[in-house]
Design a protein around this motif. Structure first.
Motif, short mmCIF file in Angstrom:
data_model
loop_
_atom_site.label_atom_id
_atom_site.label_comp_id
_atom_site.label_asym_id
_atom_site.label_seq_id
_atom_site.Cartn_x
_atom_site.Cartn_y
_atom_site.Cartn_z
N TYR A 26 6.60 7.99 -3.71
CA TYR A 26 5.37 8.76 -3.51
C TYR A 26 5.44 10.20 -4.02
O TYR A 26 4.44 10.90 -3.99
CB TYR A 26 4.99 8.75 -2.04
CG TYR A 26 4.78 7.35 -1.51
CD1 TYR A 26 3.71 6.57 -1.95
CD2 TYR A 26 5.66 6.79 -0.60
CE1 TYR A 26 3.53 5.28 -1.49
CE2 TYR A 26 5.48 5.50 -0.13
CZ TYR A 26 4.43 4.75 -0.58
OH TYR A 26 4.24 3.48 -0.13
N ASN A 78 -7.72 7.28 -0.27
CA ASN A 78 -6.40 6.67 -0.32
C ASN A 78 -6.20 6.01 1.03
O ASN A 78 -5.87 6.68 2.01
CB ASN A 78 -5.31 7.70 -0.60
CG ASN A 78 -3.94 7.06 -0.75
OD1 ASN A 78 -3.72 5.94 -0.30
ND2 ASN A 78 -3.02 7.78 -1.36
N THR A 83 -5.20 -0.56 2.70
CA THR A 83 -5.65 -1.15 1.43
C THR A 83 -5.59 -2.67 1.50
O THR A 83 -6.52 -3.35 1.06
CB THR A 83 -4.71 -0.68 0.29
OG1 THR A 83 -4.74 0.73 0.23
CG2 THR A 83 -5.10 -1.29 -1.04
N GLU A 102 -11.10 4.46 -5.02
CA GLU A 102 -9.83 4.16 -4.36
C GLU A 102 -8.71 4.82 -5.17
O GLU A 102 -8.70 4.75 -6.39
CB GLU A 102 -9.63 2.65 -4.33
CG GLU A 102 -8.32 2.21 -3.72
CD GLU A 102 -8.08 0.72 -3.87
OE1 GLU A 102 -7.45 0.15 -2.97
OE2 GLU A 102 -8.50 0.12 -4.88
N HIS A 104 -4.35 5.60 -5.33
CA HIS A 104 -2.98 5.34 -4.87
C HIS A 104 -2.01 6.16 -5.70
O HIS A 104 -2.18 6.29 -6.92
CB HIS A 104 -2.62 3.86 -4.98
CG HIS A 104 -3.47 3.00 -4.12
ND1 HIS A 104 -3.30 2.93 -2.76
CD2 HIS A 104 -4.52 2.21 -4.42
CE1 HIS A 104 -4.22 2.11 -2.26
NE2 HIS A 104 -4.97 1.67 -3.24
N PRO A 108 0.32 -0.25 -6.92
CA PRO A 108 0.55 -1.38 -6.02
C PRO A 108 0.91 -2.67 -6.74
O PRO A 108 1.64 -3.50 -6.21
CB PRO A 108 -0.78 -1.53 -5.27
CG PRO A 108 -1.43 -0.19 -5.37
CD PRO A 108 -1.00 0.36 -6.70
N ARG A 115 1.18 -6.16 -1.71
CA ARG A 115 0.42 -4.98 -2.10
C ARG A 115 -0.54 -5.26 -3.27
O ARG A 115 -1.29 -4.38 -3.67
CB ARG A 115 1.36 -3.84 -2.48
CG ARG A 115 2.20 -3.35 -1.32
CD ARG A 115 3.02 -2.13 -1.73
NE ARG A 115 4.04 -1.83 -0.75
CZ ARG A 115 3.86 -1.10 0.35
NH1 ARG A 115 2.68 -0.60 0.62
NH2 ARG A 115 4.85 -0.88 1.18
N SER A 118 -6.18 -5.78 -2.71
CA SER A 118 -6.83 -4.60 -2.15
C SER A 118 -8.24 -4.96 -1.69
O SER A 118 -9.13 -5.18 -2.50
CB SER A 118 -6.92 -3.47 -3.17
OG SER A 118 -7.70 -2.42 -2.65
N THR A 127 -10.75 2.17 -9.14
CA THR A 127 -9.43 2.44 -8.57
C THR A 127 -8.59 3.20 -9.59
O THR A 127 -8.58 2.85 -10.77
CB THR A 127 -8.71 1.13 -8.20
OG1 THR A 127 -9.49 0.42 -7.23
CG2 THR A 127 -7.32 1.38 -7.64
N ALA A 129 -4.57 4.42 -9.86
CA ALA A 129 -3.29 4.22 -9.19
C ALA A 129 -2.13 4.42 -10.15
O ALA A 129 -2.26 4.18 -11.35
CB ALA A 129 -3.24 2.80 -8.61
#
Length: 146
Positions: A26, A78, A83, A102, A104, A108, A115, A118, A127, A129
């Motif tokens: 992260y 988020n 999710t 969305e 991330h 994912p 994961r 979603s 989204t 991500a």
């Protein structure tokens, strides 16, 4: 009271631990670091942000409803672990007219198979991500263009 130049930035469970929790996945930025950069970016775009975090699903749902009632421009969400589990968030997004993006930090689809699904993404406008903290900046840029 928010308005059509406000973007809600909603963050779900465990995101209060950004910078500490699994930084190899992260990153090292905290939620406050991200908020500071988003505030600067929002100002450049002629927008304002309302950044919030909760570990409770109901708060996120209430905030989605609030965004709709207040007529905000968009919501960046988020949802964290919700999710992959929250039909309630999916339904809340479907029940409002405000576009939801969305977001991330990680990708994912490059992680564990659970994961890859979603429920939020199925209801969201789009989204973003896998770009770390930059995912939020990309989402804010997208929100400004909606």
């Amino acid at each position: 009271m928010a308005d059509a130049k406000t973007v809600f930035v909603l963050n779900g469970p465990n995101l209060n631990l950004l910078g500490l929790r699994e930084p190899e996945i992260y990153g090292h930025d905290t939620l406050d670091d991200i908020a500071d950069r988003l505030e600067d970016q929002a100002q450049e775009l002629g927008l304002s942000i309302d950044m919030r975090q909760s570990n409770h699903e109901g708060h996120l749902i209430d905030w989605l409803h609030e965004a709709n009632a207040d007529g905000v421009k968009a919501v960046i969400l988020n949802p964290g672990g919700y999710t992959h589990t929250s039909v309630a968030l999916h339904d809340a997004i479907k029940s409002i007219t405000v576009p939801v993006i969305e977001v991330h930090l990680s990708n994912p689809h490059a992680r564990e198979s659970f994961r890859h699904i979603s429920y939020v993404g199925r209801a969201a406008k789009g989204t973003i991500a896998g770009f770390g903290a930059l995912s939020y900046a990309l989402a804010l840029d997208a929100a400004a263009r909606l």
